[in-house]
Design an enzyme around this catalytic site. Structure first.
Site, mmCIF file in Angstrom:
data_model
loop_
_atom_site.group_PDB
_atom_site.id
_atom_site.type_symbol
_atom_site.label_atom_id
_atom_site.label_comp_id
_atom_site.label_asym_id
_atom_site.label_seq_id
_atom_site.Cartn_x
_atom_site.Cartn_y
_atom_site.Cartn_z
ATOM 1 N N HIS A 163 -3.397 5.644 -1.996
ATOM 2 C CA HIS A 163 -2.984 7.046 -1.994
ATOM 3 C C HIS A 163 -2.503 7.525 -0.630
ATOM 4 C CE1 HIS A 163 -4.580 8.195 -6.072
ATOM 5 N NE2 HIS A 163 -5.183 7.036 -5.886
ATOM 6 N N ASP A 371 1.655 11.849 6.172
ATOM 7 C CA ASP A 371 0.970 12.098 4.911
ATOM 8 C C ASP A 371 1.540 11.176 3.852
ATOM 9 O OD1 ASP A 371 -0.895 13.395 3.322
ATOM 10 O OD2 ASP A 371 -0.197 15.403 3.858
#
Length: 486
Positions: A163, A371
């Site tokens: 993730h 991110d």
């Protein structure tokens, strides 16, 4: 094998949180978040299982069933939490995989604890999975599990999804026992990443460190073909849209605007309090905009929501102190009685409160230094059914590749941040709609259900190629794409 399951999810956390009632009784409630929303219907439909940690140190409670799922808690001692979770996972791997924004710490006992806990998770999955079943392992805390599980249960179809970002080769090479991580991931049939470059980095490393011969998006390991591919994660669009259409949520958005100063334009930041999120740079840019008169306390207000995160860790405590000191400085220099330029909220907010803020905001400012995806950006877009509002988005968030009509910015460049915020504030309604509409189409067409279904359908195909068949997992049709979420 008794009490075995065709589909097993393995993640650091269970999909439920323990709730204590006023009378002291305890129960379990489903955790918020897109991952649970996407996978819970699949686990439930398959009569499947989920292995994970409860979030509290100590002995694991007995396995239990809830909401159509079999939940198998994996226990972590206080020492495990300190070494495996806060140490190797979040003190070593997290910063390194986020471009070493903060210097990683390398400690041998942390690595030993990481291996031991990963083995515990692998053993739990091996116990739960039916013959020829499917196991989907999630995220950076469990990167050794696929190979450990493969050794225990070579019959299984194994998928892994990361993730967070996967670092460039030069950074990954700094990791002690780096080849162990690669071997761990190569236990999977399918290794999923947020962005194509991450998959390329991984495959390149298999050649450089392990002497394998990756071709396109595949590499052969011990006679098996392992595929590495991007599957950009998304959000539960329907949930966000339904909240945005709720009259109570809309009324709350209007109330927020009134309390913040009525006609003042609202800038909004929503982040975990983490050094990767660029909160300090955002505050620096906003402070300079106030200092040079580009914006004023009379016409603009910044609301910064900072969700508490890993507050036992020294780096996070220091970050909180720096952020709160800067908020105080800006408000002290540019505020007035009853009206401040920065409203800082160090707290968690529920879904309805967040969507109300999304509706109230004129400009959403999402500027992480690095991110994997950043789902807040997609939530903001999904909430703006009026096709208004502006999104300032870091080029270094995975979401930037899918939302190119946002006001893209280099968050390391304060002047560029100032430019993007100013341009977003000056965008009229027509420009806002022109930018927002394609982003809304992208997010609606690629929601969390599509992400899960694309991954599992690919895993099924790959496993067929590896002579494992499809087992009992049903992967086709609208039932998979929309089960439980519509």
């Amino acid at each position: 094998m008794s009490d075995s399951y065709e589909f097993v999810v393995v993640a650091n956390r269970l999909p439920v949180d323990e709730v204590t009632a006023e009378d002291g009784s305890r129960s379990w409630a489903r955790s918020p978040g897109g991952l649970v929303s996407a996978l819970q219907p699949i686990v439930r439909r398959q009569g499947g299982a989920w292995a994970g940690w409860t979030g509290q140190p100590g002995d694991a409670p007995e396995p239990f069933d809830t909401d159509g799922m079999h939940l198998h808690p994996v226990g972590l001692s206080a020492d495990d939490v300190d070494r495996y979770y806060e140490g190797q996972s979040n003190g070593t791997i997290w910063p390194l995989f986020h471009d070493a924004v903060e210097q990683p710490t390398h400690r041998r006992p942390w690595r030993q604890a990481y291996e031991a806990v990963n083995r515990r998770f692998a053993e739990a999955a091996a116990l739960l999975a039916a013959p020829d079943g499917t196991v989907w392992v999630h995220d950076y805390q469990l990167m050794l599990v696929p190979a450990m599980l493969r050794e225990l249960r070579p019959d299984l179809r194994i998928g892994f999804f990361l993730h967070i970002p996967f670092p460039p080769v030069e950074l990954f090479m700094q990791l002690p026992r780096r080849a162990d991580i690669l071997r761990g991931l190569l236990g999977a049939d399918l290794v999923g990443f947020q962005r194509p470059l991450a998959a390329q980095n991984f495959l390149q490393l298999t050649g450089r460190l392990l002497g394998l011969d990756p071709q396109e998006e595949h590499v052969v390991v011990d006679g098996r073909t392992v595929t590495a591919r991007a599957f950009p994660i998304s959000i539960d669009v329907t949930e966000v849209e339904e909240l945005a259409a709720d009259p109570a949520v809309q009324a709350e958005a209007r109330r927020m605007r009134t309390e913040l100063g009525g006609d003042r334009r609202l800038l909004l930041g929503v982040d975990r309090l983490d050094y990767t999120k660029g909160i300090e740079q955002r505050l620096e840019a906003y402070g300079e905009l106030l200092a040079d008169g580009t914006v004023s306390n009379d016409d603009v207000v910044l609301v910064q929501v900072a969700t508490p995160s890993r507050m036992r860790v020294k780096e996070y405590q220091e970050l909180r102190a720096r952020v709160e000191r800067e908020v105080g400085r800006i408000n002290g220099e540019y505020g007035a009685v009853g009206q401040v330029p920065v409203h800082y909220l160090f707290q968690s907010m529920n879904r309805a409160e967040l969507v109300a803020l999304y509706l109230a905001a004129d400009v959403m400012v999402i500027t992480p230094l690095r991110d994997g995806m950043n789902l807040v950006a997609k939530e903001y877009v999904a909430a703006r059914h009026d096709d208004q509002g502006a999104l300032v988005l870091s080029e270094f968030a995975g979401a930037a590749a899918e939302l190119p009509t946002a006001f893209l910015v280099n968050p390391h460049d304060v002047e560029d941040l100032k430019r993007a915020i100013t341009d977003a504030l000056h965008a009229d309604g027509a420009e806002q709609a022109e930018r927002m509409k394609p982003m809304r189409t992208q997010v609606r067409d690629n929601d969390i259900d599509k992400w899960a279904s694309d991954f599992l359908e690919t895993l099924g195909t790959i496993s067929e190629d590896n002579d494992k068949g499809l087992g009992g997992l049903i992967l086709d049709g609208d039932d998979l794409r929309h089960g439980g979420n519509r």
